[in-house]
Scaffold this motif. Structure first.
Motif, PDB file in Angstrom:
ATOM      1  N   VAL A 273       6.354  -6.944  10.907  1.00  0.00           N
ATOM      2  CA  VAL A 273       6.360  -5.713  11.229  1.00  0.00           C
ATOM      3  C   VAL A 273       5.553  -4.661  10.149  1.00  0.00           C
ATOM      4  O   VAL A 273       4.903  -3.919  10.618  1.00  0.00           O
ATOM      5  CB  VAL A 273       8.015  -5.471  11.290  1.00  0.00           C
ATOM      6  CG1 VAL A 273       8.277  -3.781  11.099  1.00  0.00           C
ATOM      7  CG2 VAL A 273       8.659  -5.791  12.552  1.00  0.00           C
ATOM      8  N   VAL A 274       5.635  -5.147   8.993  1.00  0.00           N
ATOM      9  CA  VAL A 274       4.912  -4.507   8.024  1.00  0.00           C
ATOM     10  C   VAL A 274       3.602  -4.664   8.229  1.00  0.00           C
ATOM     11  O   VAL A 274       2.619  -3.583   8.057  1.00  0.00           O
ATOM     12  CB  VAL A 274       5.514  -4.922   6.595  1.00  0.00           C
ATOM     13  CG1 VAL A 274       4.289  -4.518   5.330  1.00  0.00           C
ATOM     14  CG2 VAL A 274       6.745  -4.746   6.181  1.00  0.00           C
ATOM     15  N   LEU A 275       3.118  -5.818   8.516  1.00  0.00           N
ATOM     16  CA  LEU A 275       1.622  -5.855   8.718  1.00  0.00           C
ATOM     17  C   LEU A 275       1.022  -5.123   9.971  1.00  0.00           C
ATOM     18  O   LEU A 275       0.127  -4.632  10.093  1.00  0.00           O
ATOM     19  CB  LEU A 275       1.202  -7.446   8.845  1.00  0.00           C
ATOM     20  CG  LEU A 275      -0.129  -7.896   9.198  1.00  0.00           C
ATOM     21  CD1 LEU A 275      -0.990  -7.539   7.935  1.00  0.00           C
ATOM     22  CD2 LEU A 275      -0.389  -9.247   9.346  1.00  0.00           C
ATOM     23  N   SER A 276       1.837  -5.050  11.049  1.00  0.00           N
ATOM     24  CA  SER A 276       1.552  -4.505  12.263  1.00  0.00           C
ATOM     25  C   SER A 276       1.393  -3.065  11.703  1.00  0.00           C
ATOM     26  O   SER A 276       0.610  -2.256  12.302  1.00  0.00           O
ATOM     27  CB  SER A 276       2.337  -4.797  13.385  1.00  0.00           C
ATOM     28  OG  SER A 276       3.637  -4.126  13.219  1.00  0.00           O
TER      29      SER A 276
ATOM     30  N   VAL B 240       0.900  -1.655   8.993  1.00  0.00           N
ATOM     31  CA  VAL B 240      -0.200  -1.414   8.153  1.00  0.00           C
ATOM     32  C   VAL B 240      -1.726  -1.187   8.760  1.00  0.00           C
ATOM     33  O   VAL B 240      -2.284  -0.340   8.802  1.00  0.00           O
ATOM     34  CB  VAL B 240      -0.262  -2.375   6.947  1.00  0.00           C
ATOM     35  CG1 VAL B 240      -1.622  -2.200   6.230  1.00  0.00           C
ATOM     36  CG2 VAL B 240       0.779  -2.388   5.873  1.00  0.00           C
ATOM     37  N   ILE B 241      -1.725  -2.161   9.758  1.00  0.00           N
ATOM     38  CA  ILE B 241      -2.871  -2.301  10.516  1.00  0.00           C
ATOM     39  C   ILE B 241      -2.849  -1.060  11.477  1.00  0.00           C
ATOM     40  O   ILE B 241      -3.956  -0.611  12.023  1.00  0.00           O
ATOM     41  CB  ILE B 241      -3.216  -3.645  11.207  1.00  0.00           C
ATOM     42  CG1 ILE B 241      -2.242  -3.847  12.317  1.00  0.00           C
ATOM     43  CG2 ILE B 241      -3.270  -4.820  10.376  1.00  0.00           C
ATOM     44  CD1 ILE B 241      -2.430  -5.034  13.074  1.00  0.00           C
ATOM     45  N   SER B 242      -1.689  -0.642  11.999  1.00  0.00           N
ATOM     46  CA  SER B 242      -1.722   0.583  12.898  1.00  0.00           C
ATOM     47  C   SER B 242      -1.995   1.715  12.091  1.00  0.00           C
ATOM     48  O   SER B 242      -2.543   3.022  12.616  1.00  0.00           O
ATOM     49  CB  SER B 242      -0.456   0.985  13.335  1.00  0.00           C
ATOM     50  OG  SER B 242       0.444   1.227  12.463  1.00  0.00           O
TER      51      SER B 242
ATOM     52  N   ILE C 216      -4.539   1.871   9.625  1.00  0.00           N
ATOM     53  CA  ILE C 216      -5.878   1.725   8.851  1.00  0.00           C
ATOM     54  C   ILE C 216      -6.973   2.427   9.399  1.00  0.00           C
ATOM     55  O   ILE C 216      -7.651   3.162   8.876  1.00  0.00           O
ATOM     56  CB  ILE C 216      -6.556   0.242   9.235  1.00  0.00           C
ATOM     57  CG1 ILE C 216      -5.735  -0.863   8.326  1.00  0.00           C
ATOM     58  CG2 ILE C 216      -8.070   0.000   8.815  1.00  0.00           C
ATOM     59  CD1 ILE C 216      -6.158  -2.330   8.775  1.00  0.00           C
ATOM     60  N   HIS C 217      -6.881   2.699  10.811  1.00  0.00           N
ATOM     61  CA  HIS C 217      -7.797   3.663  11.384  1.00  0.00           C
ATOM     62  C   HIS C 217      -7.548   5.165  11.201  1.00  0.00           C
ATOM     63  O   HIS C 217      -8.537   5.692  11.017  1.00  0.00           O
ATOM     64  CB  HIS C 217      -8.241   3.459  12.976  1.00  0.00           C
ATOM     65  CG  HIS C 217      -7.006   4.031  13.813  1.00  0.00           C
ATOM     66  ND1 HIS C 217      -5.577   3.237  13.739  1.00  0.00           N
ATOM     67  CD2 HIS C 217      -6.649   4.985  14.545  1.00  0.00           C
ATOM     68  CE1 HIS C 217      -4.905   3.926  14.843  1.00  0.00           C
ATOM     69  NE2 HIS C 217      -5.449   4.846  14.928  1.00  0.00           N
TER      70      HIS C 217
END
Lengths: 375, 145
Positions: free
Chosen positions: B28-31, B33-35, B37-38
């Motif tokens: 969940v944390v990784l998703s 973070v990647i959400s 990034i842009h």
């Protein structure tokens, strides 16, 4: 002279073989048939199948021939399996071949990869329930991640005596995705749900693709440092591919390196299924629990997608949950095919790949977590 | 030992619950973070615009100083006088010219406060922007002046 001839005959495979060797030779031949004629995961099943044939040719023990004899060539090749070297190298190649752009475009699909890992923990309980020791149970449970190298890596660390059956179970179920997953997907979804179309993914910039492996390795490996040998290599491979300045290295990682590791991994795992070690009641239990793990993992992903749909505006096609297992790209392909069967204009492959790649990360984290429980 | 007892004795419930929670929260944390990034990258790419916006909001104090009657009255001549002083300089340039060219000539002729003077001429619509980065001398205003 006749005595010498008799002595020679007594050392041949024909004389030493018993029914278990023939059973395993039939299993090996079946793998070769499935890989060659049916094209079920041929890159895995062909080396494993041939390894099973080689590993089950009876021989006179003590000559340093068998994989379990400490001075044999096969034993040295098997070193890469028992130490977890081959799985790490496979992950390097996997990272160099994986395009994470679909995942970066739709980060919420990563949750399906997380949900599909629940099969691992249900199976952990199941294996303990059936009387397996905790380390064995954890090694069996990881089959639910549907990731061969990860299963081998964890088993090598926790229960090396089970590498053969666990690796064969993991790879068999990966190859049998077209048989195992569709009935579960059909059972758990309605036609209306299967017809849900996913919106086209946004374009992902190069900078995002570059930042992801760095952020991924830092976040995941700080959380589960024991997953470092797998995730470190996965993200390294991916960074090599995305940075664009080491194309030679990336090309080698995604071709020669992963191919070499796959050959030795598959072949030696196949060889490790020596009949006397492999054909035990425990192996049957592992096969049964492996099937349960894989099925629960598929079902967890699909059910979680349905639960997510209760809360989000833009609905997710719940078939994608089945791609949350990390069998790349088999499960994504299966989801895509089922979507196409319902509606020939519904293309789910790229969305499935997003779930698939998050499943790879998820199962490697699970392996790290399970290992850390016993460190 | 088999069954529930085996699970309990080997801490199986806790291992399953903790393991599932960790992997779920990790992803969940990784998703998350990647959400982001842009969005962060977009902010970084637009940093100059953002800084400009901040600069534009902040300057009232500077603008006040420039426009303050004390400063202009004490150190600068009136607009009419400025127009008279700058007209010969502008005549040396082409019909449309860059402010930097005018500034350079003013500097060479030892005109006092060339920046402020040119700014006042602009404000008084004597120097008119053509929209392509160049300026012209407003002849109608000149007649008035």
């Amino acid at each position: 002279m006749f005595d010498l001839f008799l002595h020679f005959l007594a050392n041949t495979g024909y004389y030493l073989a018993d029914y278990r060797h023939y059973v395993m030779i039939v299993v090996g031949s079946t793998f070769l048939y499935l890989g060659t004629a049916k094209k079920y995961e041929p890159l895995l099943l062909v080396p494993i199948g041939f390894g099973i044939l080689v590993g089950n040719i009876p021989f006179f023990k003590g000559f340093g021939i068998g994989i379990y004899e400490s001075n044999s060539v096969l034993h040295y090749l098997y070193f890469g399996v028992t130490t977890g070297v081959y799985p790490s190298i496979v992950f390097l190649g996997l990272g160099a071949m994986t395009d994470f752009s679909s995942l970066l475009a739709q980060p919420k699909l990563m949750l399906l990869g997380a949900a599909a890992q629940m099969g691992i923990y249900f199976t952990l309980l199941g294996a303990l329930f059936f009387g397996f020791a905790p380390r064995e149970a954890a090694s069996i449970a990881i089959i639910g991640g549907a990731d061969g190298p990860t299963s081998i890596f964890l088993t090598a660390k926790l229960a090396p005596h089970l590498i053969g059956p666990i690796a064969i179970a993991a790879y068999s179920y990966m190859a049998l995705i077209p048989v195992i997953q569709p009935p579960i997907m059909l059972l758990l979804t309605t036609k209306k749900e299967r017809l849900i179309k996913m919106p086209p993914a946004r374009t992902v910039s190069r900078k995002e693709l570059l930042i992801f492996p760095v952020a991924g390795v830092l976040l995941c490996c700080f959380l589960a440092p024991t997953a470092l040998p797998l995730l470190g290599m996965l993200f390294l491979g991916n960074f090599l591919k995305e940075c664009g300045v080491v194309n030679r290295l990336a090309n080698t990682a995604q071709s020669a390196i992963i191919d070499t590791a796959t050959i030795f991994l598959g072949f030696t795992v196949g060889c490790s299924t020596q009949a006397d070690v492999f054909l035990t009641p425990k192996s049957l239990g592992i096969f049964f629990l492996g099937a349960v793990a894989f099925s629960i993992a598929t079902a967890s992903g699909v059910i979680f997608a349905k639960i997510m749909n209760l809360f989000i505006k833009e609905k997710i096609n719940p078939l994608l949950g089945a791609a949350g297992v990390s069998a790349v790209p088999g499960s994504a392909r299966e989801v895509h095919l089922m979507g196409l069967k319902e509606d020939p204009t519904n293309f789910l492959l790229m969305h499935g790949m997003a779930c698939n790649s998050s499943g790879v990360i998820g199962s490697a984290i699970c392996a790290g977590i399970l290992w850390s429980f016993f460190v | 030992m088999i069954g529930i007892e085996n699970i309990t004795n080997h801490n199986g419930w806790a291992m399953a619950a903790v393991g599932a929670t960790i992997v779920f929260s990790g992803l969940v944390v990784l998703s998350f973070v990647i959400s982001q990034i842009h969005k962060l990258l977009k902010l970084w790419d637009d940093r100059e615009k953002l800084l400009e916006r901040f600069k534009k909001k902040a300057p009232p104090a500077v603008a006040e100083k420039v426009d303050s009657p004390v400063y202009s009255e004490r150190h600068l001549p009136s607009v009419d006088e400025l127009a008279r002083a700058y007209k010969p300089l502008v005549d040396q340039l082409e019909e449309s010219f860059k402010l930097s060219q005018l500034f350079e000539i003013a500097n060479n002729n030892d005109m006092p406060h060339p920046h402020l003077s040119i700014q006042r001429l602009q404000e008084a619509d004597i120097l008119v922007a053509r929209g392509d980065g160049t300026f012209t001398w407003n002849k109608q205003k000149e007649i008035k002046a």
